[in-house]
Design an enzyme around this catalytic site. Sequence first.
Site, PDB file in Angstrom:
ATOM      1  N   ASP A   1     -12.913  -8.599   3.309  1.00  0.00           N
ATOM      2  CA  ASP A   1     -14.236  -8.177   2.977  1.00  0.00           C
ATOM      3  C   ASP A   1     -14.968  -9.768   2.415  1.00  0.00           C
ATOM      4  O   ASP A   1     -16.085 -10.056   2.924  1.00  0.00           O
ATOM      5  CB  ASP A   1     -13.943  -8.082   1.233  1.00  0.00           C
ATOM      6  CG  ASP A   1     -13.564  -6.888   1.090  1.00  0.00           C
ATOM      7  OD1 ASP A   1     -13.241  -5.913   2.433  1.00  0.00           O
ATOM      8  OD2 ASP A   1     -14.658  -5.853   0.405  1.00  0.00           O
TER       9      ASP A   1
ATOM     10  N   ASP B   1      -3.265 -18.054   1.007  1.00  0.00           N
ATOM     11  CA  ASP B   1      -4.467 -18.715  -0.373  1.00  0.00           C
ATOM     12  C   ASP B   1      -5.187 -19.758   0.472  1.00  0.00           C
ATOM     13  O   ASP B   1      -6.108 -20.360   0.399  1.00  0.00           O
ATOM     14  CB  ASP B   1      -3.548 -19.150  -1.162  1.00  0.00           C
ATOM     15  CG  ASP B   1      -2.162 -20.450  -1.110  1.00  0.00           C
ATOM     16  OD1 ASP B   1      -1.978 -20.258   0.479  1.00  0.00           O
ATOM     17  OD2 ASP B   1      -1.933 -20.902  -1.954  1.00  0.00           O
TER      18      ASP B   1
ATOM     19  N   TYR C   1       0.851  -1.592  -0.130  1.00  0.00           N
ATOM     20  CA  TYR C   1       0.033   0.340  -0.366  1.00  0.00           C
ATOM     21  C   TYR C   1       1.003   1.612   0.112  1.00  0.00           C
ATOM     22  O   TYR C   1       0.700   1.898  -1.015  1.00  0.00           O
ATOM     23  CB  TYR C   1      -1.173  -0.505   1.352  1.00  0.00           C
ATOM     24  CG  TYR C   1      -2.113  -0.848   1.106  1.00  0.00           C
ATOM     25  CD1 TYR C   1      -2.043  -1.848   0.516  1.00  0.00           C
ATOM     26  CD2 TYR C   1      -3.445  -0.063   1.141  1.00  0.00           C
ATOM     27  CE1 TYR C   1      -3.869  -2.508   1.155  1.00  0.00           C
ATOM     28  CE2 TYR C   1      -4.422  -0.545   1.461  1.00  0.00           C
ATOM     29  CZ  TYR C   1      -4.660  -1.931   0.772  1.00  0.00           C
ATOM     30  OH  TYR C   1      -6.123  -1.932   0.838  1.00  0.00           O
TER      31      TYR C   1
ATOM     32  N   ASP D   1      -7.051  -6.887   3.575  1.00  0.00           N
ATOM     33  CA  ASP D   1      -7.697  -6.395   3.509  1.00  0.00           C
ATOM     34  C   ASP D   1      -9.390  -7.149   2.537  1.00  0.00           C
ATOM     35  O   ASP D   1      -9.978  -7.147   2.450  1.00  0.00           O
ATOM     36  CB  ASP D   1      -7.302  -5.020   2.078  1.00  0.00           C
ATOM     37  CG  ASP D   1      -8.580  -4.532   1.380  1.00  0.00           C
ATOM     38  OD1 ASP D   1      -8.811  -3.530   1.566  1.00  0.00           O
ATOM     39  OD2 ASP D   1      -8.273  -3.947  -0.358  1.00  0.00           O
TER      40      ASP D   1
ATOM     41  N   LYS E   1       2.893 -15.367   3.441  1.00  0.00           N
ATOM     42  CA  LYS E   1       3.073 -16.013   2.084  1.00  0.00           C
ATOM     43  C   LYS E   1       4.519 -15.988   1.795  1.00  0.00           C
ATOM     44  O   LYS E   1       5.220 -15.411   0.644  1.00  0.00           O
ATOM     45  CB  LYS E   1       2.427 -15.080   0.776  1.00  0.00           C
ATOM     46  CG  LYS E   1       2.652 -15.649  -0.630  1.00  0.00           C
ATOM     47  CD  LYS E   1       1.417 -16.564  -0.779  1.00  0.00           C
ATOM     48  CE  LYS E   1       1.359 -17.995  -2.129  1.00  0.00           C
ATOM     49  NZ  LYS E   1       1.051 -18.773  -2.056  1.00  0.00           N
TER      50      LYS E   1
HETATM   51  C1  IPM Z   1     -10.492  -0.769   3.164  1.00  0.00           C
HETATM   52  C2  IPM Z   1     -10.925  -0.313   2.157  1.00  0.00           C
HETATM   53  C3  IPM Z   1      -9.636   0.643   1.633  1.00  0.00           C
HETATM   54  C4  IPM Z   1      -7.989  -0.286   2.106  1.00  0.00           C
HETATM   55  C5  IPM Z   1      -9.667   1.380   0.687  1.00  0.00           C
HETATM   56  C6  IPM Z   1     -11.154   2.489   0.549  1.00  0.00           C
HETATM   57  C7  IPM Z   1      -8.426   2.497   0.053  1.00  0.00           C
HETATM   58  O1  IPM Z   1     -11.116  -1.533   0.967  1.00  0.00           O
HETATM   59  O2  IPM Z   1     -10.600  -0.465   4.464  1.00  0.00           O
HETATM   60  O3  IPM Z   1     -10.417  -1.892   3.307  1.00  0.00           O
HETATM   61  O4  IPM Z   1      -7.761  -1.091   0.881  1.00  0.00           O
HETATM   62  O5  IPM Z   1      -7.698  -0.319   2.644  1.00  0.00           O
HETATM   63 MG    MG Z   2     -11.433  -3.562   2.056  1.00  0.00          MG
END
Ligand code: IPM
Ligand code: MG
Length: 351
Positions: A245, A217, A135, A241, A185
């Site tokens: 999700d 993975d 990042y 990240d 990884k």
């Molecule tokens: C999160 C989001 C952010 C990230 C984006 C909006 C920059 O996806 O907080 O998970 O990648 O950290």
């Molecule tokens: Mg995110």
Amino acid sequence: MKIAVLPGDGIGPEVTREAIRVIEALDLGIALAEAPVGGAAYKAQGHPLPPAALAVAEESDAILFGAVGDPDCDRLDRHLRPEQAILGLRKALTLFANLRPARVFKGLEDHSALRPEVASAIDLLIVRELNGDVYFGEKGFRTAVDGSREGYDVMSYNEGEVRRIAHVGFRAAQGRRGKLCSVDKANVLETSQLWRDVVIDVARDYPDVALEHMYVDNAAMQLVRNPGQFDVVVTGNLFGDILSDQASMCVGSIGMLASASLGERQTAYGTYGLYEPIHGSAPDIAGKGLANPMATILSAAMLLRHSLGLADAADRIEAAVAATLEAGVLGRDLGGSAGTTEIGDAVLARL
Ligand code: IPM
Ligand code: MG
């Protein structure tokens, strides 16, 4: 007590409004200071994180953040894109530890993308590093040897960065079921080899925590095969990240996952931090009153607990959210029909 409210873009303002209503209903004597960030701030002031917004954040005890991201801004130079607001805040305020809890609320077992008996076992915490990794490495475009364009992003972690997030992971595990899974990884990446070596070193301070290592993975696979095996997961910025999700859909919806981003700074009441739902700005449903505000309401509860020392108030909010879900008041993301304010009203009624 002062909270900086940074609603941002898309559904950010709508979901933040509901969380603020919940905080205000508790009458805790908290001052609020709002400022635009993201695409909204770029359009009004020419920058996604204007100095005034950063100053409001710095002068507060905690930050409640909505979401950033705006398709109108996707072609801007990267340093002007809405996402720089959240990335800039995390970096400038040294909020390096991102806590993303995921558990299945009663009544949501059937809404998970997983079978109910698999989903109902989920009670995990992802501890994601936020200040390093690919990042924040050098990035850009260059000309490849064949003359074509090439993009690059450098991934790196230094020992200090890994050490401090590892401590957060181990301490979190001590306060939970005593299990820590470090995700990397290391079979391919040197960054991950260093990560793993440092985590093993830090583990010597925590003989009471059972540490295991997992390749990312495999972790992605295990998260859908048997998510109940995880207690605390500690991982880098990019893997965290993605896995967070994924974890959100395992519990039912990305509209349910809250997060806290913490560093070392202490306030008069607790640990300074930024609180945000893990979902994005959802431009497709913005302004329609359809977004599920639960993740932001739960983020507000985390804020009260970690930054303002108001654990009882946080418990009350979480109980009201649980009761609302159990009563079947669900947003569209969970197959229901309740709108943003309707969900907020239902939580307020149960407070
Ligand atoms: C999160 C989001 C952010 C990230 C984006 C909006 C920059 O996806 O907080 O998970 O990648 O950290
Ligand atoms: Mg995110």
